[in-house]
Enzyme design. Structure first.
Site, short mmCIF file in Angstrom:
data_model
loop_
_atom_site.label_atom_id
_atom_site.label_comp_id
_atom_site.label_asym_id
_atom_site.label_seq_id
_atom_site.Cartn_x
_atom_site.Cartn_y
_atom_site.Cartn_z
CB ILE A 289 -4.60 -6.19 -1.91
CG1 ILE A 289 -2.93 -5.98 -1.63
CG2 ILE A 289 -4.53 -6.25 -0.71
CD1 ILE A 289 -2.32 -5.19 -0.82
CG ASP B 22 -0.70 11.97 1.96
OD1 ASP B 22 -1.19 12.40 2.14
OD2 ASP B 22 -1.16 11.18 0.83
#
Length: 308
Positions: A109, A215
């Site tokens: 991306i 996380d």
């Protein structure tokens, strides 16, 4: 050599045009790899995605073969976040052992070089709240034990959220730290008190549980070339959404606009800031276990704060 490995991983003949290291990975070798091949257009490893258009760039994670369990958990975690269809995540392409190496291939991306902005963080906070609300339910834990970084993250069933966090999170971590000789008597005693008082310490939270990234530090989100947030490297499980803020508050580097947008979209129950310290302690204990005694003082401070 890499071309042969990726050809086997993706089950298609290809060549590697370019490879460059991608910063941020402290566990595995992470690269952006540009590939091409005459038959890439027909590649369709999974019904969840369409063919790869040549040439194209992929993110490739590589490690020793025993890392494949970690990669498979990451693969399934990204799939779970994608199914919620709220915040963008990289499309997962393949995971397997090739030769003596484990590989994970995911969509590359492009990142907006202009970086973040208050508006982008507002969008991110709002989308995170929408993710939590869209996946709200009653269950907690996960279908398998997975990983927080390279550390095991137990996700087995318990009778309550307080018991789950006491045993599967703080209890697991403090035992590990004690076994490694990293927890002094004060930290061990304070964590044992926290475990014993967990019902009271977590009282007042909302009853819902949500799908959590697990996380969410500053290295595990980015903004794409359209300025939209993207989540990577999850340690997913279902839990109280306040737990998501344990890492956000510690290492998330999110400005006030992020928190305000989250609260505007789905406010958290009174007292959440106090409870977040418990969730932060989990991540600090995990860092203590993974990276050593330099995190001991942070653990002691947070444990003492929880018990005040």
């Amino acid at each position: 050599m890499l071309a042969e490995s990726l050809s086997q991983l993706l089950d298609v003949s290809l060549e590697v045009v370019d490879q460059r290291s991608l910063g941020g990975g402290c566990i595995s070798e992470v690269s952006v790899v540009t590939i091409r091949g005459d038959n890439l257009k027909s590649w369709n490893k999974s019904p969840d995605h369409g063919p790869i258009e040549p040439p194209t760039r992929l993110v490739i994670k590589q490690n020793s073969a025993d890392m494949v369990s970690n990669f498979r958990c990451e693969f399934r975690g990204l799939q779970a976040l994608a199914e919620a269809d709220v915040i963008r995540v990289p499309q997962v392409l393949a995971v397997d052992v090739v030769g003596d190496q484990a590989f994970l291939a995911i969509e590359y991306i492009p990142i907006d070089p202009s970086g973040s902005s208050p508006q982008r963080f507002s969008d991110f906070g709002r989308q995170l709240a929408k993710l939590h609300r869209a996946t709200a339910g009653e269950h907690f834990g996960w279908t398998e034990d997975n990983y927080l970084g390279s550390a095991k993250q137990p996700n087995g069933a318990c009778d309550s959220w307080a018991e789950f966090f006491a045993t599967r999170r703080i209890g697991f971590q403090i035992k590990w730290a004690t076994d490694q000789g990293l927890a002094d008597s004060r930290l061990k005693s304070d964590c044992e008190r926290i475990i014993a008082q967990m019902d009271d310490l977590l009282a007042g939270r909302g009853d819902e549980t949500s799908l959590l990234h697990g996380d969410l530090w500053s290295g595990n989100y980015l903004f794409d070339d359209a300025g939209q947030p993207v989540l990577i490297d999850p340690a997913v499980y279902r839990g109280c959404r306040e737990a998501e803020w344990g890492m956000i508050k510690w290492f998330g580097n999110c400005p006030g606009e992020f928190e305000q947008a989250y609260q505007d979209e789905w406010p958290m129950a009174d007292g959440w800031r106090r409870r977040v310290a418990i969730y932060m302690l989990y991540h600090q204990l995990n860092h203590l276990n993974l990276f050593g005694s330099s995190y001991a003082s942070a653990c002691r401070r947070t444990a003492a704060e929880v018990l005040r």
